[in-house]
Design an enzyme around this catalytic site. Sequence first.
Site, PDB file in Angstrom:
ATOM      1  CD  GLU A 264      -2.347   2.243   2.482  1.00 14.27           C
ATOM      2  OE1 GLU A 264      -2.215   1.277   3.330  1.00 14.27           O
ATOM      3  OE2 GLU A 264      -1.900   3.148   2.641  1.00 14.27           O
ATOM      4  CB  CYS A 301      -2.022   6.004   3.414  1.00 18.09           C
ATOM      5  SG  CYS A 301      -3.457   5.414   3.863  1.00 18.09           S
TER       6      CYS A 301
HETATM    7  P1  NAP Z   1       9.144   4.121   4.102  1.00 25.41           P
HETATM    8  O1  NAP Z   1      10.430   5.131   3.066  1.00 25.41           O
HETATM    9  O2  NAP Z   1       8.785   3.103   2.074  1.00 25.41           O
HETATM   10  O3  NAP Z   1       9.745   2.862   4.628  1.00 25.41           O
HETATM   11  C1  NAP Z   1       8.749   1.986   4.808  1.00 25.41           C
HETATM   12  C2  NAP Z   1       9.901   0.669   5.598  1.00 25.41           C
HETATM   13  O4  NAP Z   1       9.836   0.119   4.166  1.00 25.41           O
HETATM   14  C3  NAP Z   1      11.267   0.303   6.212  1.00 25.41           C
HETATM   15  O5  NAP Z   1      11.312  -0.439   7.245  1.00 25.41           O
HETATM   16  C4  NAP Z   1      12.388   0.732   5.387  1.00 25.41           C
HETATM   17  O6  NAP Z   1      13.104  -0.224   6.081  1.00 25.41           O
HETATM   18  C5  NAP Z   1      11.401  -0.100   3.834  1.00 25.41           C
HETATM   19  N1  NAP Z   1      12.226   0.271   2.768  1.00 25.41           N
HETATM   20  C6  NAP Z   1      11.743   1.405   2.279  1.00 25.41           C
HETATM   21  N2  NAP Z   1      13.129   1.183   1.308  1.00 25.41           N
HETATM   22  C7  NAP Z   1      13.435   0.087   1.126  1.00 25.41           C
HETATM   23  C8  NAP Z   1      14.010  -1.149  -0.004  1.00 25.41           C
HETATM   24  N3  NAP Z   1      14.690  -0.056  -0.863  1.00 25.41           N
HETATM   25  N4  NAP Z   1      13.674  -1.356   0.058  1.00 25.41           N
HETATM   26  C9  NAP Z   1      14.612  -2.740   1.353  1.00 25.41           C
HETATM   27  N5  NAP Z   1      13.513  -2.114   2.782  1.00 25.41           N
HETATM   28  C10 NAP Z   1      12.739  -0.691   2.042  1.00 25.41           C
HETATM   29  O7  NAP Z   1       8.615   4.399   4.693  1.00 25.41           O
HETATM   30  P2  NAP Z   1       8.823   5.471   5.643  1.00 25.41           P
HETATM   31  O8  NAP Z   1       9.498   5.702   6.396  1.00 25.41           O
HETATM   32  O9  NAP Z   1       7.207   5.088   6.681  1.00 25.41           O
HETATM   33  O10 NAP Z   1       8.379   7.221   4.704  1.00 25.41           O
HETATM   34  C11 NAP Z   1       8.430   7.697   4.100  1.00 25.41           C
HETATM   35  C12 NAP Z   1       7.731   8.856   3.595  1.00 25.41           C
HETATM   36  O11 NAP Z   1       6.944   6.711   3.234  1.00 25.41           O
HETATM   37  C13 NAP Z   1       6.801   9.228   2.777  1.00 25.41           C
HETATM   38  O12 NAP Z   1       7.656  10.480   3.120  1.00 25.41           O
HETATM   39  C14 NAP Z   1       5.592   9.129   2.847  1.00 25.41           C
HETATM   40  O13 NAP Z   1       5.449   9.130   1.250  1.00 25.41           O
HETATM   41  C15 NAP Z   1       5.021   7.642   2.165  1.00 25.41           C
HETATM   42  N6  NAP Z   1       4.201   7.219   3.484  1.00 25.41           N
HETATM   43  C16 NAP Z   1       3.557   6.133   3.136  1.00 25.41           C
HETATM   44  C17 NAP Z   1       2.477   5.973   3.521  1.00 25.41           C
HETATM   45  C18 NAP Z   1       1.147   5.020   2.635  1.00 25.41           C
HETATM   46  O14 NAP Z   1       0.407   5.271   4.225  1.00 25.41           O
HETATM   47  N7  NAP Z   1       0.575   5.316   1.848  1.00 25.41           N
HETATM   48  C19 NAP Z   1       2.086   5.445   5.099  1.00 25.41           C
HETATM   49  C20 NAP Z   1       3.954   5.758   5.526  1.00 25.41           C
HETATM   50  C21 NAP Z   1       4.496   7.393   5.130  1.00 25.41           C
HETATM   51  P3  NAP Z   1      14.593   0.864   6.140  1.00 25.41           P
HETATM   52  O15 NAP Z   1      14.168   2.991   6.953  1.00 25.41           O
HETATM   53  O16 NAP Z   1      14.692   0.358   7.698  1.00 25.41           O
HETATM   54  O17 NAP Z   1      15.232   1.268   5.052  1.00 25.41           O
END
Ligand code: NAP
Length: 525
Positions: A264, A301
């Site tokens: 998601e 989200c």
């Molecule tokens: P994220 O950066 O996507 O990280 C979520 C999880 O996935 C973390 O455990 C992260 O691990 C892992 N991850 C991310 N990229 C990865 C990759 N390339 N390979 C392996 N694992 C990976 O999300 P976030 O830290 O929660 O927030 C960052 C951004 O995500 C926000 O600014 C927003 O845009 C979006 N977000 C969207 C929603 C939604 O509901 N749609 C919710 C939250 C966030 P590590 O951090 O250890 O790398």
Amino acid sequence: MDITGEILIGNASVSAGETFRAVNPATGATIEPDFSSAGPSEVEKACALAADAFDAYSETDTETRATFLETIAANIEALGDALVERASAESGLPLARLTGERGRTAGQLRLFASVVRAGDFLELRVDPAQPERKPAPRPDIRQRHVALGPVAVFGASNFPLAFSVAGGDTASALAAGCPVVVKGHPAHPGTSEMVGRAIRDAVKSCGLPEGVFSLLTGPSKELGGALVSDPRIKAVGFTGSRAGGLALVDIAGKRREPIPVYAEMSSVNPVFLMPAALEARGEALGKAFIGSLVMGAGQFCTNPGLVFALEGPALDRFTAAAATALKDSTAATMLTPGINAAYKAGVDALTGNEKVSLVERGQGGATENACQAALFVTDIDAFLADERLQDEIFGASSLIVRCRSIDDMRRAAQHLEGQLTATLQLDEADVEAVRPLLPVLEKRAGRILANGWPTGVEVNHAMVHGGPYPATSDSRTTSVGSLAIRRFLRPVCYQDLPDALLPKALRESEAGALPRRVDGILQTR
Ligand code: NAP
């Protein structure tokens, strides 16, 4: 409960790798203790244990599995205030919000317990043999759904309880009969460990194999990548960024055995203000819209990031009321410095776009990572000409798009990427104008709602929290509500197997024990 910073692998508590700490986003201060970072060896051990546990766990009877889910819920509740206090320190979210989220987390687990007990998730089907059928006899064919195998779950930053270690992905995978290996979100490691220990205690007290649950902590993409690459993992549940979700889809697709990734990712949740509703209650709508926009610093989200309406005095009244409400809105702390930086970059990009005008900003904040809300306006031609105007800005930012006609609103809907939600504000006089919009919105969104706001997702049987790409990586599913269990199941049928060799639920002696469809007719208990 003491937080030790260890990695939880089955019954073992492991210290490994470089250490990291949680950061209080309101102050920038680090929070004790040091947390271990899992590496390849911990991934290997957790996945091996999960694979070992799979056969026994996936064949547990419905009562055992339901009791396990209820025990997890009770264990989480028993953590008391310490859990919400730790979650608040690690996320900047208020205690009241987190107390509600804890109730939702326990409620989700209990919902899945009731789904497991009801038994219809197994979708038992029996088409009995017809030996006399001409020209050829019909064989006996029986079907049930079986668990996929060990599931990797990625906790989300914005719901440290309800979309994290014991969140909907974990609850639905465990309900389906899949062991779970969680990759904890590094923003809330202490909260994750507390919940992880509550699950582990439930595994023990329910007499289940230890590999049913493991929690791997660590702030590295390598860890998540290694987990999804492990051949014993058979499916992935993820909530987070589009980039993160797509990276995992890519890794999963390149495996020797590709596996499904239920990610998601991003949604801007368009709101359509229909003319009669806008005319009758534009000011009230403007105020209510800001309530939804700034809630939780907009870190949902389902945050309403786009608003479409006909230009004119009614929209001006809506915009003025929204601007007034926004100006008074206080800045809440964002979840992490990274999320705050991404928010600021998104707002700066809109501010610098010459086709977009700033309507109003919210108040600035005293905390390190405060979210100063923002409202912008543009016109339909600019919106249709620039794909970037529908990019998600995670946080309290929204863009009003002024349309000239209902047809413009329909064209805007057609132009949209896939969404979790689409909202209609309408009065009775708007019904005919909405009718042609609906088939377009059905193609774009997982949930269409009227006269409400998209933030706030019920957890029940009819909910869909999903939608076409990029809202999710698989539009056929939902990550909230009881249908989420389907993501982790697949059908198997048995042709002419002797009764003694059939899975118990499909034997003749079990007729009436669980719902089954016989020759297409549903037979309930
Ligand atoms: P994220 O950066 O996507 O990280 C979520 C999880 O996935 C973390 O455990 C992260 O691990 C892992 N991850 C991310 N990229 C990865 C990759 N390339 N390979 C392996 N694992 C990976 O999300 P976030 O830290 O929660 O927030 C960052 C951004 O995500 C926000 O600014 C927003 O845009 C979006 N977000 C969207 C929603 C939604 O509901 N749609 C919710 C939250 C966030 P590590 O951090 O250890 O790398």
